[in-house]
Write an enzyme that holds these catalytic residues in place. Structure first.
Site, mmCIF file in Angstrom:
data_model
loop_
_atom_site.group_PDB
_atom_site.id
_atom_site.type_symbol
_atom_site.label_atom_id
_atom_site.label_comp_id
_atom_site.label_asym_id
_atom_site.label_seq_id
_atom_site.Cartn_x
_atom_site.Cartn_y
_atom_site.Cartn_z
ATOM 1 N N ASP A 34 -14.673 11.380 87.773
ATOM 2 C CA ASP A 34 -13.329 11.232 87.016
ATOM 3 C C ASP A 34 -13.381 10.256 85.832
ATOM 4 O O ASP A 34 -12.759 10.267 84.811
ATOM 5 C CB ASP A 34 -12.064 10.744 88.215
ATOM 6 C CG ASP A 34 -11.923 11.702 88.902
ATOM 7 O OD1 ASP A 34 -12.215 12.853 88.927
ATOM 8 O OD2 ASP A 34 -10.922 11.453 89.780
ATOM 9 N N ASP A 38 -12.836 10.905 81.820
ATOM 10 C CA ASP A 38 -11.567 10.146 81.435
ATOM 11 C C ASP A 38 -12.141 9.391 79.941
ATOM 12 O O ASP A 38 -11.558 9.405 78.924
ATOM 13 C CB ASP A 38 -11.263 8.814 82.145
ATOM 14 C CG ASP A 38 -10.050 9.511 83.354
ATOM 15 O OD1 ASP A 38 -9.822 10.773 83.137
ATOM 16 O OD2 ASP A 38 -9.824 8.887 84.065
ATOM 17 N N SER A 83 8.581 44.530 87.717
ATOM 18 C CA SER A 83 8.375 44.104 89.064
ATOM 19 C C SER A 83 7.976 44.891 89.977
ATOM 20 O O SER A 83 7.213 45.794 89.818
ATOM 21 C CB SER A 83 9.662 43.347 89.327
ATOM 22 O OG SER A 83 10.604 44.404 89.565
ATOM 23 N N LEU A 84 7.795 44.562 91.148
ATOM 24 C CA LEU A 84 7.518 45.223 92.350
ATOM 25 C C LEU A 84 8.438 45.691 93.331
ATOM 26 O O LEU A 84 9.441 44.926 93.617
ATOM 27 C CB LEU A 84 6.220 44.195 93.097
ATOM 28 C CG LEU A 84 5.228 43.875 92.308
ATOM 29 C CD1 LEU A 84 4.329 43.112 93.099
ATOM 30 C CD2 LEU A 84 4.304 45.005 91.984
ATOM 31 N N GLU A 113 -3.394 41.083 97.895
ATOM 32 C CA GLU A 113 -3.356 39.698 97.476
ATOM 33 C C GLU A 113 -2.475 38.950 97.859
ATOM 34 O O GLU A 113 -1.391 39.427 98.258
ATOM 35 C CB GLU A 113 -3.382 39.780 95.899
ATOM 36 C CG GLU A 113 -4.517 40.668 95.276
ATOM 37 C CD GLU A 113 -4.135 40.914 93.742
ATOM 38 O OE1 GLU A 113 -3.064 40.301 93.134
ATOM 39 O OE2 GLU A 113 -4.733 41.582 93.054
ATOM 40 N N LYS A 115 1.002 36.817 97.553
ATOM 41 C CA LYS A 115 2.138 36.988 96.721
ATOM 42 C C LYS A 115 2.509 35.721 96.367
ATOM 43 O O LYS A 115 3.282 35.148 97.158
ATOM 44 C CB LYS A 115 3.233 37.770 97.264
ATOM 45 C CG LYS A 115 4.321 38.007 96.308
ATOM 46 C CD LYS A 115 5.416 39.059 96.621
ATOM 47 C CE LYS A 115 6.314 39.432 95.568
ATOM 48 N NZ LYS A 115 7.123 38.281 94.925
ATOM 49 N N ASP A 117 4.527 32.337 95.174
ATOM 50 C CA ASP A 117 5.879 32.113 94.945
ATOM 51 C C ASP A 117 5.955 31.139 93.725
ATOM 52 O O ASP A 117 6.218 29.994 94.086
ATOM 53 C CB ASP A 117 6.517 31.792 96.323
ATOM 54 C CG ASP A 117 7.981 32.035 96.330
ATOM 55 O OD1 ASP A 117 8.435 32.529 95.195
ATOM 56 O OD2 ASP A 117 8.683 31.379 97.304
ATOM 57 N N ARG A 136 8.837 35.710 82.103
ATOM 58 C CA ARG A 136 9.120 37.178 82.169
ATOM 59 C C ARG A 136 10.499 37.375 81.592
ATOM 60 O O ARG A 136 10.522 38.508 80.868
ATOM 61 C CB ARG A 136 9.364 37.477 83.730
ATOM 62 C CG ARG A 136 9.612 39.073 83.982
ATOM 63 C CD ARG A 136 9.317 39.155 85.445
ATOM 64 N NE ARG A 136 9.670 40.633 85.718
ATOM 65 C CZ ARG A 136 10.914 40.959 85.949
ATOM 66 N NH1 ARG A 136 12.027 40.346 85.837
ATOM 67 N NH2 ARG A 136 11.182 42.370 86.054
ATOM 68 N N GLU A 172 0.740 33.669 88.010
ATOM 69 C CA GLU A 172 1.955 33.114 88.307
ATOM 70 C C GLU A 172 1.817 31.411 88.265
ATOM 71 O O GLU A 172 0.741 31.156 88.462
ATOM 72 C CB GLU A 172 2.159 33.723 89.867
ATOM 73 C CG GLU A 172 3.323 33.035 90.520
ATOM 74 C CD GLU A 172 4.270 34.388 90.411
ATOM 75 O OE1 GLU A 172 4.096 35.334 89.654
ATOM 76 O OE2 GLU A 172 5.569 34.053 90.788
ATOM 77 N N TYR A 224 -3.341 37.591 88.032
ATOM 78 C CA TYR A 224 -3.561 38.484 89.006
ATOM 79 C C TYR A 224 -3.427 40.167 88.379
ATOM 80 O O TYR A 224 -3.540 40.855 89.051
ATOM 81 C CB TYR A 224 -2.803 38.331 90.153
ATOM 82 C CG TYR A 224 -1.012 38.125 89.668
ATOM 83 C CD1 TYR A 224 -0.376 39.026 88.882
ATOM 84 C CD2 TYR A 224 -0.540 37.110 90.442
ATOM 85 C CE1 TYR A 224 0.738 38.675 88.613
ATOM 86 C CE2 TYR A 224 0.695 36.791 89.846
ATOM 87 C CZ TYR A 224 1.443 37.579 89.126
ATOM 88 O OH TYR A 224 2.674 37.066 88.762
ATOM 89 N N LYS A 287 -2.082 46.811 95.827
ATOM 90 C CA LYS A 287 -2.303 47.502 94.778
ATOM 91 C C LYS A 287 -3.446 48.367 95.019
ATOM 92 O O LYS A 287 -4.367 48.216 95.463
ATOM 93 C CB LYS A 287 -2.754 46.359 93.568
ATOM 94 C CG LYS A 287 -1.729 45.150 93.370
ATOM 95 C CD LYS A 287 -2.433 44.207 92.380
ATOM 96 C CE LYS A 287 -1.370 43.219 92.105
ATOM 97 N NZ LYS A 287 -1.937 41.932 91.450
ATOM 98 N N LYS A 311 7.142 41.583 101.883
ATOM 99 C CA LYS A 311 7.753 40.080 102.014
ATOM 100 C C LYS A 311 7.804 39.626 103.540
ATOM 101 O O LYS A 311 8.253 40.281 104.275
ATOM 102 C CB LYS A 311 9.272 40.302 101.472
ATOM 103 C CG LYS A 311 9.220 40.550 100.081
ATOM 104 C CD LYS A 311 9.037 39.618 99.210
ATOM 105 C CE LYS A 311 10.548 39.043 98.938
ATOM 106 N NZ LYS A 311 10.965 38.567 97.504
ATOM 107 N N CYS A 405 34.953 6.818 99.820
ATOM 108 C CA CYS A 405 33.500 6.353 99.798
ATOM 109 C C CYS A 405 33.559 5.756 101.308
ATOM 110 O O CYS A 405 34.085 4.892 101.621
ATOM 111 C CB CYS A 405 33.155 5.227 98.995
ATOM 112 S SG CYS A 405 31.601 4.808 99.178
ATOM 113 N N CYS A 408 32.429 1.721 100.898
ATOM 114 C CA CYS A 408 33.253 0.835 100.324
ATOM 115 C C CYS A 408 34.608 1.304 100.258
ATOM 116 O O CYS A 408 35.518 0.415 99.862
ATOM 117 C CB CYS A 408 32.763 0.554 98.935
ATOM 118 S SG CYS A 408 33.060 1.592 97.774
ATOM 119 N N CYS A 423 31.416 8.000 94.049
ATOM 120 C CA CYS A 423 32.147 6.670 94.238
ATOM 121 C C CYS A 423 31.894 5.911 92.988
ATOM 122 O O CYS A 423 30.861 5.605 92.452
ATOM 123 C CB CYS A 423 31.253 5.867 95.459
ATOM 124 S SG CYS A 423 31.835 4.314 95.438
ATOM 125 N N CYS A 429 30.055 -1.277 95.467
ATOM 126 C CA CYS A 429 29.689 -0.444 96.711
ATOM 127 C C CYS A 429 28.096 -0.609 97.246
ATOM 128 O O CYS A 429 27.357 -0.595 96.338
ATOM 129 C CB CYS A 429 29.615 0.998 96.410
ATOM 130 S SG CYS A 429 29.349 2.235 97.406
#
Ligand code: IVH
Length: 687
Positions: A34, A38, A83-84, A113, A115, A117, A136, A172, A224, A287, A311, A405, A408, A423, A429
């Protein structure tokens, strides 16, 4: 270094860094530490700063963000983003396969594959360079969010190998769990609403105006779907393998399947294993593998006939509502939280669920003692999704939102257009006072390490502090011997005993506290500004403001308009800043902090070149051939000019690159302000 040498080194460094990025983020096989990475990056940043005109359009420095986008232009998709169709059980997948077999007589292979989210994105590459990233939108056109997308390390800015001249990749954008938790923890600390799930967080992030903020949120991506006019492959699987070679992040969790049993076992495997993935998936996509067969199957208006999504069912459990707590945040926001009878859900015990706000409780029509259905939103935060009305006891009362509240007693208020109740007693408070002090001492603010939440509470309970300026009046005598009785449950003991112990401040603790308060006088202005806890002013915004304003007095005296001229400051932030400084009580606290010796100014960057543009207010718009956006703005500042984001009568001229915003052009023309192109600008500054 001569300009020629710099150009060569910039190209070389860009290539090396790009390659390391690919190894790290796509292949997960880093070949450099790293630290060394850098160092290379720092060298490139420094060179690009010295020679902004030489920075490459695909420079890896864009990954750290910096450019701001005020409006995202709408772009028409070259190929519509469909869409699907969804399916929820084995029978629906069997129907899908049968429909295909009606059209196709030869055997059909399927690729299964994950899906992902997140948010779908279309990436366009010309001659191997990422030139555009578009959301999209409505499927026909979306928002161009290229600057933010370039901050995602797993998206190649430049392709390698034998790539085609033109290529569109679909994929995605996701927010991994660890990034999501970090983002929400930070938002919570700032008193901002947290994201309900990683998908919402990803969607919010790619629409941020500040790409530096987007970079800090660490999004990820999987691709994908490849699109171009004459695809040089016969199957989808081949196309994705080639895409991986060119630099795209392609998930290895995919499988070529030949029948429903193979598909089903892939689905069942991932329905269990998804709990161990570092990001959310909400199903499996199935697919057709062959492009020729896809062609034969064709599309419907909304989705292709050659693919379907399965799903997963969100796990749900029923449990009883025990009570509702109302929590008061640092900025006074009231958040209702449901206490539930503990129940197991997706591998964790759920005891509490957020109820968001008063509207949410009303929409649920939640009653005391209800049996509620709990689901894991985005697999992480439990949420109440419904009520089992059959189990509701006759005569049970609706859950009432409080009017005062709980801490207080002040009467709660609501701000126009917001669902939350507040509040308003910010200075009286207790949780708001303690919250502000805890924020003030936190690591990224004043970093007063020896004071933690517990100690702040103890000092507050002993009436020694009521705001953060009071911290600097603490003395050895006031602190020494302070006592508190602590009660906690010993979770390690078999009997979960409640333990009571007395804690008191001894010499060492007191000296540590006093020393770290003294040390905090060296904390630079930007962090002091962040520590003040102005709503909406996070760490990055505080840095930008400190840099532009130079001192707290300039900031206190700045008008709303002046504030909005600062990059990253929009109307909401500007209003919040003005509200804070218009409160006399805050001014007197700041005066006490000044007397305590805290840093309330910093040197502005001093220009080193000749001051050709001194006194000129300039607006830049569009994309430039010889500069990055930050590069041209830096040049203007170096020459003594002032950048402004919006055109007004104060604007001296506009430098227009390609794709200048039409609104800006119209406004400039209306006001008769000169619009010069990049070449004219270069001539003017005698480049
Ligand atoms: S293929 C023509 N593959 O799911 C359809 N989509 O509900 C091309 N998604 O809009 C999409 N993972 O945002 C495809 N492995 C995957 C996916 C995937 C997630 C999303 C995508 C799409 C939505 C459809």
């Amino acid at each position: 270094m001569t300009k020629d040498e710099a150009g060569k080194r910039i190209a070389e460094l860009s290539e090396i860094i790009d390659n390391h990025n690919y190894k790290y983020y796509v292949l997960a096989q880093p070949s450099i530490s790293d630290y060394d990475f850098d160092m290379l990056m720092n060298e490139l940043i420094a060179l690009e700063k010295e020679f902004p005109e030489l920075a490459l359009p695909s420079s890896p420095t864009q990954r750290v963000g910096g450019d701001l986008t005020k409006e995202f232009p709408t772009v028409k998709h070259r190929y519509p983003m469909l869409s699907l169709a969804n399916s929820y059980n084995r029978d629906e997948i069997i129907d899908f396969i049968k429909r295909i077999e009606k059209t196709i007589s030869e055997p059909v292979e399927f690729v299964c594959e994950l899906k992902f989210d997140g948010v779908s994105i279309s990436l366009t590459y010309e001659h191997g360079l990422l030139i555009r990233a578009v959301t999209r939108g409505d499927g026909a056109q979306g928002d161009e969010v290229t600057t933010n997308i370039k901050t995602i390390h797993s998206i190649p800015l430049k392709l390698h190998g034998d790539y085609p001249d033109f290529l569109e990749m679909r994929g995605e954008v996701i927010m991994p769990h660890d990034s999501f938790e970090k983002v929400n923890a930070e938002r919570d600390e700032l008193g901002l609403a947290t994201f309900a799930n990683p998908r919402n967080a990803a969607a919010g992030t790619i629409k941020l105006q500040d790409s530096r903020e987007a970079a800090s949120r660490r999004l990820d991506n999987f691709c994908y779907y490849m699109m171009m006019d004459d695809l040089p492959f016969t199957t989808h699987y081949q196309s994705l393998m080639a895409a991986k070679e060119w630099g795209f992040n392609i998930s290895s969790h995919m499988k070529v399947c030949h029948n429903i049993d193979e598909i089903e076992s892939f689905i069942n495997y991932w329905d269990v294993q998804r709990k161990f993935l570092p990001f959310d998936i909400d199903g499996i996509v199935i697919k057709v593998n062959s492009f020729a067969q896809r062609e034969e199957l064709g599309l419907t208006a909304k989705s292709p006939r050659w693919a379907i999504a399965y799903k997963f069912k969100a796990e749900q459990v029923a449990t009883k509502l025990v009570s509702v707590d109302f929590q008061v945040g640092r900025h006074g926001t009231i958040t209702p939280v449901a206490n539930l009878e503990p129940v197991q859900l997706a591998g964790t015990t759920v005891k509490r669920a957020t109820l968001n706000n008063a509207d949410f409780i009303r929409q649920l029509d939640l009653h005391c003692d209800d049996t509620v259905k709990v689901e894991k939103g985005g697999e992480i935060i439990p949420k109440i999704v419904g009520i089992d009305l059959e189990k509701r006891k006759a005569g049970s009362k609706p859950v009432e939102f409080i009017t005062h509240c709980p801490e207080c007693g002040a009467q709660l208020v609501q701000k126009e257009g917001e669902a939350a109740w507040y509040c308003p007693n910010s200075m009286g408070c207790p949780p708001q006072i303690k919250g502000r002090i805890e924020h003030f001492i936190s690591r990224k603010a004043m970093n007063i390490e020896s004071l933690g939440e517990g100690k702040v509470e103890m000092i507050f309970d002993n009436h020694l502090i009521n705001n953060y300026a009071d911290l600097y009046d603490l003395t050895y005598d006031k602190l020494y011997g302070l006592e508190k009785v602590e009660t906690y449950v010993d979770e390690t003991s078999l009997f979960q005993e409640t333990i009571t112990r007395k804690v008191s401040f001894k010499e060492k603790t007191v000296n540590n506290i006093l020393n770290s308060l003294i040390k905090s006088r060296e904390v630079p202005f930007a962090r002091v500004l962040y520590a003040l806890g102005i709503k909406e002013v996070g760490e990055t915004t505080a840095k930008v403001i400190a840099n532009k304003m130079g001192s707290i007095d300039n900031l206190i005296n700045a008008s709303l308009e002046e504030l909005q001229e600062i990059n990253t400051v929009g109307e909401t932030i500007a209003l919040s800043i003005r509200n804070f400084f218009d409160d006399e009580r805050n001014i007197s606290i700041i005066n006490r902090l000044k007397n305590a010796g805290l840093q309330f100014s910093q040197e502005k960057k001093v220009a080193t070149e000749n001051q050709l543009l001194a006194g000129k207010t300039i607006v830049v718009s569009g994309v430039f051939a010889n500069f990055s956006r930050d590069g041209i703005k830096q040049k203007i500042e170096d020459l003594g000019g002032k950048n402004s984001s919006s055109i007004s009568s104060k604007t001296d001229f506009v430098v227009a690159g390609e794709k200048m915003g039409p609104e800006k052009r119209k406004k400039a023309e209306e006001l008769g302000i000169r619009i010069m192109n990049e070449e004219e600008f270069l001539d003017m500054i005698n480049h």
